[in-house]
Design a protein around this motif. Structure first.
Motif, short mmCIF file in Angstrom:
data_model
loop_
_atom_site.label_atom_id
_atom_site.label_comp_id
_atom_site.label_asym_id
_atom_site.label_seq_id
_atom_site.Cartn_x
_atom_site.Cartn_y
_atom_site.Cartn_z
N ASP A 13 0.86 -1.19 0.00
CA ASP A 13 0.00 0.00 0.00
C ASP A 13 0.89 1.23 0.00
O ASP A 13 1.57 1.50 0.99
CB ASP A 13 -0.90 -0.03 1.24
CG ASP A 13 -1.89 1.14 1.24
OD1 ASP A 13 -1.97 1.85 0.22
OD2 ASP A 13 -2.58 1.32 2.27
N ASN A 15 -0.26 4.27 -0.36
CA ASN A 15 -1.03 5.45 0.03
C ASN A 15 -0.38 6.31 1.12
O ASN A 15 -0.54 7.53 1.09
CB ASN A 15 -2.44 5.05 0.45
CG ASN A 15 -3.33 4.84 -0.76
OD1 ASN A 15 -3.63 5.77 -1.50
ND2 ASN A 15 -3.74 3.60 -0.99
N HIS A 64 -16.42 8.85 -11.54
CA HIS A 64 -17.37 9.58 -10.71
C HIS A 64 -16.62 10.20 -9.53
O HIS A 64 -15.52 9.80 -9.21
CB HIS A 64 -18.43 8.62 -10.18
CG HIS A 64 -18.98 7.73 -11.22
ND1 HIS A 64 -19.79 8.20 -12.24
CD2 HIS A 64 -18.82 6.41 -11.46
CE1 HIS A 64 -20.10 7.20 -13.03
NE2 HIS A 64 -19.54 6.09 -12.59
N PRO A 65 -17.27 11.18 -8.86
CA PRO A 65 -16.59 11.83 -7.73
C PRO A 65 -16.01 10.83 -6.73
O PRO A 65 -14.89 11.01 -6.25
CB PRO A 65 -17.71 12.67 -7.09
CG PRO A 65 -18.65 12.95 -8.21
CD PRO A 65 -18.59 11.77 -9.13
N GLN A 66 -16.77 9.77 -6.42
CA GLN A 66 -16.27 8.82 -5.41
C GLN A 66 -15.02 8.08 -5.88
O GLN A 66 -14.20 7.65 -5.07
CB GLN A 66 -17.34 7.77 -5.07
CG GLN A 66 -18.63 8.34 -4.53
CD GLN A 66 -19.69 8.45 -5.61
OE1 GLN A 66 -19.38 8.73 -6.76
NE2 GLN A 66 -20.94 8.22 -5.25
N ILE A 67 -14.88 7.90 -7.18
CA ILE A 67 -13.68 7.25 -7.73
C ILE A 67 -12.54 8.28 -7.77
O ILE A 67 -11.40 7.97 -7.43
CB ILE A 67 -13.94 6.72 -9.17
CG1 ILE A 67 -15.20 5.84 -9.22
CG2 ILE A 67 -12.72 6.00 -9.73
CD1 ILE A 67 -15.11 4.56 -8.50
N ARG A 68 -12.89 9.51 -8.14
CA ARG A 68 -11.85 10.55 -8.23
C ARG A 68 -11.31 10.93 -6.85
O ARG A 68 -10.22 11.46 -6.73
CB ARG A 68 -12.41 11.79 -8.94
CG ARG A 68 -12.81 11.50 -10.39
CD ARG A 68 -12.83 12.76 -11.22
NE ARG A 68 -13.87 13.70 -10.85
CZ ARG A 68 -15.14 13.68 -11.30
NH1 ARG A 68 -15.50 12.74 -12.15
NH2 ARG A 68 -16.01 14.57 -10.92
N ASN A 69 -12.08 10.67 -5.81
CA ASN A 69 -11.58 10.92 -4.45
C ASN A 69 -10.43 10.00 -4.08
O ASN A 69 -9.65 10.31 -3.19
CB ASN A 69 -12.72 10.73 -3.43
CG ASN A 69 -13.58 11.98 -3.28
OD1 ASN A 69 -13.11 13.08 -3.53
ND2 ASN A 69 -14.83 11.80 -2.90
N ARG A 70 -10.35 8.84 -4.70
CA ARG A 70 -9.30 7.87 -4.35
C ARG A 70 -8.27 7.66 -5.47
O ARG A 70 -7.10 7.42 -5.21
CB ARG A 70 -9.92 6.49 -4.02
CG ARG A 70 -10.70 6.42 -2.74
CD ARG A 70 -9.87 6.65 -1.50
NE ARG A 70 -8.86 5.64 -1.24
CZ ARG A 70 -7.89 5.79 -0.33
NH1 ARG A 70 -7.82 6.89 0.39
NH2 ARG A 70 -7.01 4.83 -0.13
N ALA B 55 -14.42 12.16 2.76
CA ALA B 55 -14.69 12.09 1.31
C ALA B 55 -15.42 10.79 0.97
O ALA B 55 -15.05 9.72 1.46
CB ALA B 55 -13.37 12.16 0.53
N PRO B 56 -16.46 10.87 0.14
CA PRO B 56 -17.17 9.64 -0.24
C PRO B 56 -16.29 8.76 -1.13
O PRO B 56 -15.70 9.24 -2.09
CB PRO B 56 -18.39 10.15 -1.05
CG PRO B 56 -18.36 11.62 -0.99
CD PRO B 56 -17.04 12.07 -0.48
N VAL B 57 -16.20 7.49 -0.77
CA VAL B 57 -15.38 6.54 -1.53
C VAL B 57 -16.14 5.22 -1.64
O VAL B 57 -17.10 4.98 -0.91
CB VAL B 57 -14.01 6.28 -0.86
CG1 VAL B 57 -13.24 7.57 -0.65
CG2 VAL B 57 -14.18 5.55 0.48
N ARG B 58 -15.65 4.37 -2.54
CA ARG B 58 -16.22 3.02 -2.68
C ARG B 58 -15.59 2.10 -1.63
O ARG B 58 -14.38 1.86 -1.68
CB ARG B 58 -15.87 2.46 -4.05
CG ARG B 58 -16.31 3.30 -5.22
CD ARG B 58 -17.79 3.41 -5.29
NE ARG B 58 -18.22 3.68 -6.65
CZ ARG B 58 -19.16 4.55 -6.98
NH1 ARG B 58 -19.76 5.26 -6.04
NH2 ARG B 58 -19.53 4.70 -8.24
N SER B 131 -24.29 10.92 -10.44
CA SER B 131 -23.97 10.07 -11.59
C SER B 131 -23.21 8.81 -11.19
O SER B 131 -23.20 7.84 -11.94
CB SER B 131 -23.17 10.86 -12.63
OG SER B 131 -21.86 11.13 -12.15
N GLY B 132 -22.59 8.82 -10.02
CA GLY B 132 -21.84 7.64 -9.61
C GLY B 132 -22.65 6.68 -8.76
O GLY B 132 -22.09 5.81 -8.09
#
Ligand code: FAD
Ligand code: FES
Ligand code: FES
Lengths: 252, 156
Positions: A13, A15, A64-70, B55-58, B131-132
């Motif tokens: 990892d 990160n 999407h925003p949630q993917i771009r956050n990580r 932050a919202p994440v998967r 959208s996500g």
């Protein structure tokens, strides 16, 4: 990994390597983006908005925003998905990438870095540290456009271009790159060259779009045939070049 | 196995986790917080969205081991109690923003941060922010209405 495409025995990892995150906007003509910079940080970074308008325009198209956050720039470029926006942009801008291993470091030009689908010039023991990109010069304009089935989906085809004008308002240099148009990101050399020294008018742009269509080799999918992808590449190239030209004329 | 200390909805948990345990499975199976749903397990559907350090994440794209020392919020932490829902939850209820409810936890967690960052959104911004998150029941219309209503109530 979630697709079971890879099943690594050992996973590290990276990160926590905070020093690899962030944009380094030095005084020079180039800007460096650390491998661990997340899409979201770039989206909110004023230096990126100012100096890398091509990237700023493309970021909202990436997932999407949630993917771009990580998701990270380094992970994106090392993954080298042919449909991904970033590799096409780094290639279009003529960036270079710094790789590091226990043996030392080296810089790799974008043109040599992207070898093919999901394949880069990185050796197994090398890690991507950062990417260096030229800042948009004066009298230049950039434009990114893509077509996807839904917001956030991978592009059916995407076009990135930059136009720099000379003192007479003619094209000093144009650069055109595409995503999902071949085995890796595609740089449309002939199309870009065809514009040099000429006006950025309707006919010149149409000619360049034709050349783009002949330079790409899209794979086709259940969502879009090769023919449709080629058609889209032509249409989007015309629109993006027109816009980039307008922006270049508008910039001081 | 990795020892982790993670704060979920304000409660500190110390656990031993398997290397390959997904955060989504950790929340559901280890902490028994089954409000976080799992739809696709590869980042597309948004049902598993949780808030990681704000932050919202998967949660299906992270390992539990990566959360050591971090802060997570899940749908269970939204309402004050049974009778006092979070304004977003109340608005979803008032506007019929859910049918089967499978997508709802992910949507709530995504919209919570969205409204904190964008207190006065227009419809286009709401749709972009949604959208996500896939919803197969509602057609989104009522979800958009609910987010508008929640935004309005939260501004007051
Ligand atoms: C629903 C969804 C939609 C998406 N849509 C898009 C889209 O439209 N466009 C797009 O471009 N992408 C899209 N993606 C992919 C997304 O951009 C990923 O964030 C991206 O692939 C990189 O992810 P990551 O940074 O988490 O890297 P990881 O997934 O962690 O890593 C990817 C690969 O790169 C390697 N790697 C990571 N960092 C380095 C490094 N510094 N040096 C060397 N190797 C490294 C890893 O070992 C791995 O093999 C989407 C993803 C999802 C889940
Ligand atoms: S289960 Fe995580 S995004 Fe679908
Ligand atoms: S309410 Fe059923 S999926 Fe959204």
């Amino acid at each position: 990994m979630n697709f079971r495409l890879t099943q690594p025995a050992i996973l590290i990892d990276i990160n926590p390597l905070n020093e690899l995150a962030g944009v380094n906007n030095g005084a020079g003509e180039r800007l460096r983006v650390g491998a661990l910079t997340r899409y979201r940080n770039l989206e909110r970074d004023p230096a990126t908005a100012q100096h890398l308008p091509l990237i700023a325009e493309a970021l909202p198209h990436i997932a999407h925003p949630q993917i771009r956050n990580r998701g990270t720039i380094g992970g994106n470029l090392a993954h080298a998905d042919p449909a991904s926006e970033m590799p096409a942009i780094v290639l279009t801008l003529g960036g270079r990438l710094r790789a590091q291993s226990a043996k030392g470091e080296r810089w790799i030009d974008a043109a040599d870095f992207f070898v093919g689908a999901l394949t880069t010039a990185l050796e197994p023991d090398e890690m991507l540290m950062e990417v260096e990109l030229p800042k948009a010069p004066p009298r230049s304009g950039a434009c990114f456009m893509e077509m996807s089935r839904r917001r956030g989906d991978f592009a059916i085809i995407g076009v990135a271009c930059t136009v720099r004008l000379d003192d007479h308002g003619r094209c000093a240099e144009a650069r055109i790159g595409l995503c999902n148009a071949g085995d890796g990101p595609v740089f449309a050399t002939q199309a870009a060259r065809s514009l040099a020294g000429r006006a950025i008018g309707k006919n010149e742009i149409a000619e360049a779009a034709k050349l783009v269509q002949s330079e790409i080799d899209p794979g086709g999918s259940i969502h879009a045939s090769k023919e449709f992808q080629r058609h889209l590449a032509g249409v989007l190239t015309m629109r993006a070049l027109t816009k980039a030209g307008e922006r270049a004329r508008g910039s001081a | 196995m990795h020892p982790i200390t993670v704060t979920v909805n304000g409660t500190k948990y110390e656990r031993q986790v398997e290397d390959r345990l997904l955060l989504s499975d950790f929340l559901r199976h280890d902490l028994l917080l089954a409000g976080t749903h799992v739809g696709c397990e590869h980042g597309v559907c948004g049902a598993c969205t949780v808030i990681f350090d704000g932050a919202p994440v998967r949660s299906c794209l992270m390992f539990a081991a990566q959360t050591d020392g971090h802060r997570i919020e899940t749908v269970e932490g939204l309402a004050v109690d049974r009778d006092h829902l979070h304004p977003l939850q109340q608005a979803m209820r008032d506007c019929h923003g859910l049918q089967c409810g499978y997508c709802t936890p992910g949507i709530l967690m995504t919209m919570k941060v969205f409204l904190e960052e964008t207190p006065n959104p227009d419809e286009a911004q709401i749709r972009e922010a949604l959208s996500g998150n896939l919803c197969r029941c509602t057609g989104y219309q009522h979800i958009v209405e609910a987010v508008k209503l929640a935004a309005e109530r939260m501004r007051k």
